[in-house]
Design a protein around this motif. Structure first.
Motif, PDB file in Angstrom:
ATOM      1  N   ASP A 118       0.825  -1.210   0.000  1.00 25.94           N
ATOM      2  CA  ASP A 118       0.000   0.000   0.000  1.00 25.94           C
ATOM      3  C   ASP A 118       0.859   1.261   0.000  1.00 25.94           C
ATOM      4  N   ILE A 119       1.949   1.241   0.744  1.00 26.39           N
ATOM      5  CA  ILE A 119       2.822   2.407   0.855  1.00 26.39           C
ATOM      6  C   ILE A 119       3.453   2.760  -0.488  1.00 26.39           C
ATOM      7  N   GLU A 120       3.821   1.763  -1.275  1.00 28.51           N
ATOM      8  CA  GLU A 120       4.523   2.049  -2.528  1.00 28.51           C
ATOM      9  C   GLU A 120       3.586   2.431  -3.680  1.00 28.51           C
ATOM     10  N   GLN A 121       2.283   2.348  -3.469  1.00 24.46           N
ATOM     11  CA  GLN A 121       1.359   2.666  -4.556  1.00 24.46           C
ATOM     12  C   GLN A 121       1.332   4.171  -4.843  1.00 24.46           C
ATOM     13  N   THR A 122       1.014   4.480  -6.096  1.00 21.97           N
ATOM     14  CA  THR A 122       0.863   5.856  -6.566  1.00 21.97           C
ATOM     15  C   THR A 122      -0.483   5.980  -7.256  1.00 21.97           C
ATOM     16  N   PHE A 123      -0.851   7.209  -7.606  1.00 25.48           N
ATOM     17  CA  PHE A 123      -2.099   7.395  -8.355  1.00 25.48           C
ATOM     18  C   PHE A 123      -2.090   6.536  -9.616  1.00 25.48           C
ATOM     19  N   ALA A 124      -0.979   6.570 -10.324  1.00 23.26           N
ATOM     20  CA  ALA A 124      -0.880   5.837 -11.586  1.00 23.26           C
ATOM     21  C   ALA A 124      -0.920   4.323 -11.376  1.00 23.26           C
ATOM     22  N   SER A 125      -0.275   3.844 -10.322  1.00 25.75           N
ATOM     23  CA  SER A 125      -0.216   2.392 -10.129  1.00 25.75           C
ATOM     24  C   SER A 125      -1.557   1.796  -9.725  1.00 25.75           C
ATOM     25  N   ILE A 126      -2.409   2.567  -9.050  1.00 32.65           N
ATOM     26  CA  ILE A 126      -3.713   2.004  -8.669  1.00 32.65           C
ATOM     27  C   ILE A 126      -4.835   2.397  -9.630  1.00 32.65           C
ATOM     28  N   ALA A 127      -4.539   3.256 -10.592  1.00 33.68           N
ATOM     29  CA  ALA A 127      -5.577   3.637 -11.561  1.00 33.68           C
ATOM     30  C   ALA A 127      -6.194   2.425 -12.259  1.00 33.68           C
ATOM     31  N   PRO A 128      -5.422   1.434 -12.688  1.00 30.34           N
ATOM     32  CA  PRO A 128      -6.053   0.267 -13.327  1.00 30.34           C
ATOM     33  C   PRO A 128      -7.029  -0.470 -12.400  1.00 30.34           C
ATOM     34  N   TYR A 129      -6.715  -0.510 -11.099  1.00 28.52           N
ATOM     35  CA  TYR A 129      -7.617  -1.154 -10.143  1.00 28.52           C
ATOM     36  C   TYR A 129      -8.917  -0.360 -10.018  1.00 28.52           C
ATOM     37  N   THR A 130      -8.792   0.955 -10.057  1.00 20.69           N
ATOM     38  CA  THR A 130      -9.974   1.811  -9.973  1.00 20.69           C
ATOM     39  C   THR A 130     -10.894   1.549 -11.161  1.00 20.69           C
ATOM     40  N   ILE A 131     -10.315   1.477 -12.349  1.00 18.99           N
ATOM     41  CA  ILE A 131     -11.102   1.197 -13.560  1.00 18.99           C
ATOM     42  C   ILE A 131     -11.720  -0.195 -13.474  1.00 18.99           C
ATOM     43  N   GLU A 132     -10.945  -1.169 -13.039  1.00 18.48           N
ATOM     44  CA  GLU A 132     -11.448  -2.535 -12.908  1.00 18.48           C
ATOM     45  C   GLU A 132     -12.646  -2.587 -11.963  1.00 18.48           C
ATOM     46  N   GLU A 133     -12.558  -1.891 -10.847  1.00 19.67           N
ATOM     47  CA  GLU A 133     -13.663  -1.901  -9.886  1.00 19.67           C
ATOM     48  C   GLU A 133     -14.913  -1.238 -10.467  1.00 19.67           C
ATOM     49  N   ALA A 134     -14.741  -0.177 -11.243  1.00 17.94           N
ATOM     50  CA  ALA A 134     -15.898   0.471 -11.873  1.00 17.94           C
ATOM     51  C   ALA A 134     -16.578  -0.500 -12.844  1.00 17.94           C
ATOM     52  N   TYR A 135     -15.798  -1.253 -13.608  1.00 14.84           N
ATOM     53  CA  TYR A 135     -16.366  -2.252 -14.507  1.00 14.84           C
ATOM     54  C   TYR A 135     -17.083  -3.354 -13.732  1.00 14.84           C
ATOM     55  N   GLU A 136     -16.541  -3.739 -12.598  1.00 20.97           N
ATOM     56  CA  GLU A 136     -17.187  -4.771 -11.792  1.00 20.97           C
ATOM     57  C   GLU A 136     -18.498  -4.277 -11.194  1.00 20.97           C
ATOM     58  N   VAL A 137     -18.588  -2.986 -10.878  1.00 18.41           N
ATOM     59  CA  VAL A 137     -19.865  -2.408 -10.446  1.00 18.41           C
ATOM     60  C   VAL A 137     -20.878  -2.536 -11.580  1.00 18.41           C
TER      61      VAL A 137
END
Length: 132
Positions: free
Chosen positions: A36-55
């Motif tokens: 979690d500490i090493e994550q950045t906006f860019a590194s978690i952006a794909p997860y954000t998109i993935e979660e929106a698709y799963e919704v």
């Protein structure tokens, strides 16, 4: 270990403050989770998109239990991004809430813009008011 450090009060919390505290502890440079500490906006952006698709998928399937879970996952992404922004002293979760609240009422939505004593009768009427 981080899980052992979380108090029962936080773990049993059903309020947003509990989730915000969990994320703060996960991102804590002194004892948080290395991933979690090493994550950045860019590194978690794909997860954000993935979660929106799963919704969207849960909605398409009419699966309200899955929708509840996926909305939680998407909310976690919002909390994650807001926490990183707070660490950079840019904005925090409360600012995200303020921004969307402001967007919903300013300029006033058609339902808020109506004169006292009148109501939005249907969605088509609201859309017509928004376009005028």
């Amino acid at each position: 270990m981080l899980g052992n450090q979380l108090s029962r009060e936080i773990m049993n919390s059903h309020k947003i403050e509990g989730l915000l505290e969990i994320m703060a502890r996960l991102r804590d440079r002194d004892g948080g989770c290395p991933w979690d500490i090493e994550q950045t906006f860019a590194s978690i952006a794909p997860y954000t998109i993935e979660e929106a698709y799963e919704v969207a998928e849960a909605i398409e399937q009419g699966d309200l239990e899955a929708l509840k879970d996926e909305l939680g996952d998407l909310l976690l992404q919002v909390v994650f991004h807001a926490r990183m922004a707070e660490e950079q002293k840019s904005f925090d979760f409360d600012d995200v809430i303020a921004a969307i609240s402001h967007k919903m009422i300013s300029p006033p939505s058609p339902c808020f813009r109506r004169r006292a004593g009148t109501r939005c009768r249907d969605a088509d009427g609201v859309l017509g008011d928004a376009e005028s």
